[in-house]
Design an enzyme around this catalytic site. Sequence first.
Site, short mmCIF file in Angstrom:
data_model
loop_
_atom_site.label_atom_id
_atom_site.label_comp_id
_atom_site.label_asym_id
_atom_site.label_seq_id
_atom_site.Cartn_x
_atom_site.Cartn_y
_atom_site.Cartn_z
N HIS A 173 -83.44 -70.36 53.81
CA HIS A 173 -82.62 -71.56 53.99
C HIS A 173 -83.48 -72.76 54.35
O HIS A 173 -84.53 -72.64 54.96
CB HIS A 173 -81.47 -71.34 55.00
CG HIS A 173 -81.87 -71.22 56.43
ND1 HIS A 173 -81.14 -70.52 57.35
CD2 HIS A 173 -82.93 -71.71 57.13
CE1 HIS A 173 -81.71 -70.60 58.53
NE2 HIS A 173 -82.81 -71.31 58.43
N GLU A 178 -77.69 -72.29 53.41
CA GLU A 178 -77.93 -70.85 53.34
C GLU A 178 -77.94 -70.37 51.88
O GLU A 178 -77.39 -71.04 50.99
CB GLU A 178 -76.83 -70.11 54.12
CG GLU A 178 -76.86 -70.35 55.63
CD GLU A 178 -77.82 -69.43 56.37
OE1 GLU A 178 -78.97 -69.23 55.91
OE2 GLU A 178 -77.42 -68.92 57.44
N ASN A 190 -84.54 -66.18 55.44
CA ASN A 190 -83.77 -65.94 54.22
C ASN A 190 -83.93 -67.09 53.21
O ASN A 190 -83.24 -67.15 52.21
CB ASN A 190 -82.29 -65.72 54.55
CG ASN A 190 -81.65 -66.96 55.19
OD1 ASN A 190 -82.29 -67.99 55.35
ND2 ASN A 190 -80.39 -66.85 55.55
N ASP A 226 -78.88 -80.68 60.86
CA ASP A 226 -77.83 -79.67 60.92
C ASP A 226 -77.36 -79.48 62.35
O ASP A 226 -78.00 -79.95 63.30
CB ASP A 226 -78.31 -78.34 60.31
CG ASP A 226 -79.71 -77.94 60.78
OD1 ASP A 226 -80.24 -78.58 61.71
OD2 ASP A 226 -80.26 -76.99 60.22
P1 PGA Z 1 -87.89 -71.59 63.16
O1 PGA Z 1 -86.60 -71.90 62.26
O2 PGA Z 1 -88.77 -72.80 63.09
O3 PGA Z 1 -87.34 -71.37 64.54
O4 PGA Z 1 -88.54 -70.37 62.57
C1 PGA Z 1 -86.73 -72.36 60.98
C2 PGA Z 1 -85.40 -72.31 60.28
O5 PGA Z 1 -84.59 -71.40 60.54
O6 PGA Z 1 -85.14 -73.19 59.45
#
Ligand code: PGA
Length: 240
Positions: free
Chosen positions: A144, A149, A142, A75
């Site tokens: 995702h 999302e 959340n 992404d």
């Molecule tokens: P993080 O992000 O490893 O910084 O917690 C994970 C994500 O948002 O997919």
Amino acid sequence: VKLGKNFLVLFSDDRFLSVSSAELIMEKIRKIVEKKGEAKIGLPTGNTPQKIYELLRTDYKDDPVWEKVTLVQLDEYVDADPLLPESFHYQLKEALVNHVKLKRFISLNGKAEDKEKERKRYEEEIKNLGALDLLLLGIGRNGHLAFHEPGIKTSNLVEIVNLSKETKEDNRVNFSQAFTLTLNTILKAEEIILLASGERKKEIIQKAILGAVSLDVPASYLQTHNQTHIFFDRSATGEG
Ligand code: PGA
């Protein structure tokens, strides 16, 4: 713990999670290359995998297997400059791509003038590449996966999505949109490892594993995938 066809692996702490994951990822890549002659892998950015990348670029830096690896970016923020630290492109380069000799790095250009054209270009790349052999994922609070999302329904392999308020807060960015591999691409991967570390992931991990399969929690779709391993540490269970 075995959950259906999938495994949940609980590590005592973040360090053990990272050391074991790095070792396992290398072992899996070697096996894939042995079998297929090459490996197509997807790796995330974010905080969770950073210790793993540190190990990969130090302890496993000179492993010849990297030359058989195609790495796919999952992404990218729309408008993020690939030459600046704000972009996932840059972050992946710093974390791993600049340190090992890969066969190929397939990446997104956040700065592309025509974003729909860039989405289509990336979708074509992903389609031509075929299913990923191994996909490492983080999980957002959340639910995702990559930047797929909650609530996003699409048949595309790559989508441009609006980022939720929560995601922007967690990632401390002002970007409002992102390119992302969608669940359609993610669930086609042959093997998936989801990483979760820390107390703040406890609630969503529970929902993703035990809750209903729903687009409200994109990660819940991993329940429908038959080669998913979820690695988390004790803090992500809420036991501190
Ligand atoms: P993080 O992000 O490893 O910084 O917690 C994970 C994500 O948002 O997919």
